[in-house]
Design a protein around this motif. Sequence first.
Motif, PDB file in Angstrom:
ATOM      1  N   TYR A 170       0.845  -1.202   0.000  1.00 14.31           N
ATOM      2  CA  TYR A 170       0.000   0.000   0.000  1.00 14.31           C
ATOM      3  C   TYR A 170       0.877   1.247   0.000  1.00 14.31           C
ATOM      4  O   TYR A 170       1.832   1.345   0.781  1.00 14.31           O
TER       5      TYR A 170
ATOM      6  N   ARG B 277     -13.823   9.568   6.920  1.00 13.08           N
ATOM      7  CA  ARG B 277     -14.520   9.439   5.625  1.00 13.08           C
ATOM      8  C   ARG B 277     -14.506  10.757   4.860  1.00 13.08           C
ATOM      9  O   ARG B 277     -14.202  10.790   3.667  1.00 13.08           O
TER      10      ARG B 277
ATOM     11  N   PRO C 127      -8.335   5.910   4.304  1.00 13.54           N
ATOM     12  CA  PRO C 127      -8.778   4.555   3.953  1.00 13.54           C
ATOM     13  C   PRO C 127      -9.925   4.074   4.840  1.00 13.54           C
ATOM     14  O   PRO C 127      -9.988   4.389   6.030  1.00 13.54           O
ATOM     15  N   ASN C 128     -10.813   3.276   4.243  1.00 12.53           N
ATOM     16  CA  ASN C 128     -11.959   2.723   4.954  1.00 12.53           C
ATOM     17  C   ASN C 128     -11.565   1.454   5.689  1.00 12.53           C
ATOM     18  O   ASN C 128     -12.080   0.366   5.425  1.00 12.53           O
TER      19      ASN C 128
ATOM     20  N   GLU D  85      -8.510  -1.924   3.316  1.00 14.88           N
ATOM     21  CA  GLU D  85      -8.128  -1.074   2.190  1.00 14.88           C
ATOM     22  C   GLU D  85      -6.614  -0.878   2.083  1.00 14.88           C
ATOM     23  O   GLU D  85      -6.103  -0.560   1.008  1.00 14.88           O
ATOM     24  N   VAL D  86      -5.898  -1.081   3.171  1.00 13.24           N
ATOM     25  CA  VAL D  86      -4.446  -0.931   3.119  1.00 13.24           C
ATOM     26  C   VAL D  86      -3.736  -2.282   3.055  1.00 13.24           C
ATOM     27  O   VAL D  86      -2.518  -2.369   3.228  1.00 13.24           O
TER      28      VAL D  86
ATOM     29  N   GLU E 244     -13.201  -2.644   8.267  1.00 13.24           N
ATOM     30  CA  GLU E 244     -14.004  -1.746   7.436  1.00 13.24           C
ATOM     31  C   GLU E 244     -14.838  -0.869   8.355  1.00 13.24           C
ATOM     32  O   GLU E 244     -15.460  -1.374   9.302  1.00 13.24           O
TER      33      GLU E 244
END
Length: 424
Positions: free
Chosen positions: A304, A369, A374-375, A379-380, A422
Amino acid sequence: MNETVFTYAAPALKFGAGASDEVGHDLASYGARRVLLVTDPGVMETGHPSRIAEHIWQRGIETVIFSRARVEPTDESLDEAIGFARDAQSTGRTLDAIVAVGGGSSIDTAKAVNLLLTNPGELMDYVNAPVGKAKAPVRDLLPLVAIPTTTGTGSESTTICVLDVLALQVKTGISHAALRPRLAIVDPRLTVSQPTMVTASSGMDILCHALESYTARWYADFDAKQPDERVPYCGANPIADMWSERAMGLLAGSFRAAVTDGHDLRAREQMAMAATFAGLGFGNAGVHIPHANAYPIAGRVTDYTPKDYPQDEPIIPHGMAVSLTAPAAFRFTFDAAPERHLRAARILDPDAKGDGPEVLAGVVTALMRDLGLPNGLAEVGYAAADVVDLVAGATQQQRLLATAPKTPSEEDLAQVFVASMEHW
């Protein structure tokens, strides 16, 4: 028997537009004739270090520049900087002070250089246990002047140097009162060049510094200590609370604006002040679970790289790593101090409704957000299969976990990591 004493310390502070132009005057007051300026390649390109070196030279002080500080320092990058400084000394012309110009990475690099330039041994002798030997310095350090160009780490105010130990894939640190800079010069003009995602990520570091120190274990809930046993992180206390609350109030009015419009000078000034105030708070009270979790998150990244950061290798910036488990961590700590979590939520968002553990978690999530962070961990690049390793890395950060308002078990930490995959 419980502790009855808390401690507080801070560097001298010079704040305001143009403050960095006066660094030559400040160094001259220390009797400096030759100084080492530490920065990184990206900051060097902005021209700030060269301009600051010129102001130092105008006072008749020679400046040696090390411009290879690494973004997110490692043991290898710190050893390179230490070697450079030792070579500069070996010419027989001593260094009288050190100036750090840049983000937390440059300032932390300068702290490590200062420690090993003046004290015997190797880097790992001073790294926090259990990763290193946690030795204390035995000789005085040189005056360190820290000039931040980012709004986030608060390293200009603190006793901490953070690094990745590459062989162990763990992020850890060195912590001792001697590392605190002699003087922090905060010039908001220098932060205008800070890119959007750097502003967002660094700003989340400010936020978590303030929130974690504000929700930390109360100083009087620790066991009583002898004077020589007290550490800089002494737990939440009335003075640290004041700085943390003020930092949160400044963030509430400036964070989104600074990310949306990088040339909003008022927002930049408020963010710079928030970073320093949060540093004055957490540099004494301490941080806890989100920071403990951030170390393995950043240390084990494989694939990432966020925008606005060097693209030559994977990286999860420190502030981003801290934020990724913050909502779940504050849900976990809520019942240890509900009133503090709720007050913090309403300082950040006066319209926050409710009285349960979701209030602060929700305020932090909404901010993440809105700012494009990142969510969550997925995501990473992390998945459920990584949780065991992440927990193992976090449990090595006992200095930080000891400051949590409730002590997390390994299962508690695992649940925080799972809940952080998440967020929305």
